[in-house]
Design a protein around this motif. Structure first.
Motif, PDB file in Angstrom:
ATOM      1  N   ARG A  21     -17.307 -37.936 -74.728  1.00  0.00           N
ATOM      2  CA  ARG A  21     -18.548 -38.158 -73.985  1.00  0.00           C
ATOM      3  C   ARG A  21     -19.748 -38.268 -74.927  1.00  0.00           C
ATOM      4  O   ARG A  21     -20.688 -39.033 -74.662  1.00  0.00           O
ATOM      5  N   GLN A  24     -19.673 -41.767 -76.192  1.00  0.00           N
ATOM      6  CA  GLN A  24     -20.048 -42.680 -75.113  1.00  0.00           C
ATOM      7  C   GLN A  24     -21.564 -42.718 -74.924  1.00  0.00           C
ATOM      8  O   GLN A  24     -22.168 -43.796 -74.864  1.00  0.00           O
ATOM      9  N   ARG A 239      -6.110 -47.514 -72.433  1.00  0.00           N
ATOM     10  CA  ARG A 239      -7.440 -48.064 -72.739  1.00  0.00           C
ATOM     11  C   ARG A 239      -7.490 -48.641 -74.140  1.00  0.00           C
ATOM     12  O   ARG A 239      -8.136 -49.662 -74.382  1.00  0.00           O
ATOM     13  N   SER A 256     -13.196 -48.716 -77.352  1.00  0.00           N
ATOM     14  CA  SER A 256     -12.102 -48.169 -76.541  1.00  0.00           C
ATOM     15  C   SER A 256     -11.617 -46.780 -76.948  1.00  0.00           C
ATOM     16  O   SER A 256     -11.109 -46.040 -76.095  1.00  0.00           O
ATOM     17  N   LEU A 259     -12.850 -43.814 -74.936  1.00  0.00           N
ATOM     18  CA  LEU A 259     -12.262 -43.743 -73.596  1.00  0.00           C
ATOM     19  C   LEU A 259     -10.944 -42.973 -73.620  1.00  0.00           C
ATOM     20  O   LEU A 259     -10.619 -42.245 -72.675  1.00  0.00           O
ATOM     21  N   ARG A 263     -10.159 -38.814 -72.177  1.00  0.00           N
ATOM     22  CA  ARG A 263      -9.087 -38.770 -71.173  1.00  0.00           C
ATOM     23  C   ARG A 263      -7.829 -38.053 -71.669  1.00  0.00           C
ATOM     24  O   ARG A 263      -6.877 -37.899 -70.902  1.00  0.00           O
TER      25      ARG A 263
END
Length: 290
Positions: A21, A24, A239, A256, A259, A263
């Protein structure tokens, strides 16, 4: 040994969620504007607490810079929370680390709310995040990492896992709507046609729902959790494979890998529950034999 595995997995789960995060938010932003630019929601606040009219607020470059700055600050807070999570038992300053992880968790909740708002109140998006909420909460509840392997803790984690997999399954089945990127990833990775990809996702969605029930059945939970470990990690790494381009290696990884990282907990948390259940059963064996 199992205790060490449990502690390690809790820290890794929280670390990967916050690290992914952080990346991101720093490079790709966050959906904060879904709420911060909601006219009906914020007009009374903006016009009541400042000299801005809504039009001035919505078109202000200064406000836009402030939102971007807030996003960067949240990214750095996620990074700090990731480091604290990884070295949780090595770092003192109990209240400080609790505060930082709590704030990061609050921002993660807020991101979930913004995602729901941004997608026309699609509440399943929030439930998909329950696994990502669970690991930091577990850290906060066990400040000294004195994990209590009891049914309440295990069932709480199972509920979080089930919420994520049920939401994911309903999306995959297309019962609410079928996300286009689900289909695109399936076609690209497996080489299926669009209709075949849709069928594959429908079956995968059914399995998600079934496994979300089976994890609460003692004799079957182990097998369901192993499936969730496999499928959670598979969908995370999907991903990476779907977004990878040999012509643009650096940029495709940049877009990517994060991601995948946040996860990873979708597979690691079911693994954590497996280990906790195994340890709990071993501890009960002597009692059952007497």
């Amino acid at each position: 040994m199992n205790k060490l595995k449990i502690i390690w997995l809790v820290k890794i789960c929280a670390f990967t969620v916050f690290l992914g995060r952080a990346y991101q938010l720093y490079f790709f932003g966050a959906p904060f504007r879904a709420i911060l630019w909601d006219e009906s929601l914020l007009t009374p606040i903006v016009e009541g607490l400042s000299n801005y009219s809504w039009q001035d607020y919505a078109t202000s470059s200064r406000v836009n810079i402030w939102i971007n700055g807030f996003t960067k600050i949240c990214s750095l807070m996620f990074l700090l929370a990731a480091i604290i999570s990884l070295f949780w038992d090595k770092i003192g300053y109990k209240r400080l680390k609790q505060t930082i992880v709590s704030l990061a968790l609050f921002v993660l909740f807020f991101i979930g709310i913004c995602m729901v708002k941004d997608k026309n109140y699609e509440y399943l998006l929030f439930f998909e995040l329950f696994i990502q909420f669970a690991a930091p909460i577990l850290l906060l509840l066990n400040i000294r990492l004195d994990i209590i392997e009891n049914k309440k803790v295990i069932n709480g984690l199972k509920i979080a896992i089930a919420c994520t997999f049920i939401a994911h399954g309903l999306f995959a089945m297309g019962l609410i709507y079928l996300p286009g990127y689900f289909v695109d990833m399936t076609i690209k990775i497996l080489g299926l046609s669009e209709s075949q990809a849709t069928t594959f996702l429908y079956v995968a969605g059914i399995l998600d729902l079934v496994m979300s029930v089976l994890i609460f059945i003692p004799k079957l939970s182990k097998y369901a959790l192993w499936y969730m470990v496999f499928w959670g990690l598979t969908t995370a790494f999907a991903r990476l494979f779907a977004g990878f381009s040999s012509d643009f290696i650096a940029s495709s990884l940049h877009a990517s890998v994060y991601l995948v990282v946040y996860r990873l907990s979708h597979g690691l948390l079911p693994l954590l529950v497996l280990i906790m259940e195994k340890k709990l059963k071993k501890e009960k064996l002597p009692t059952n034999e007497n």
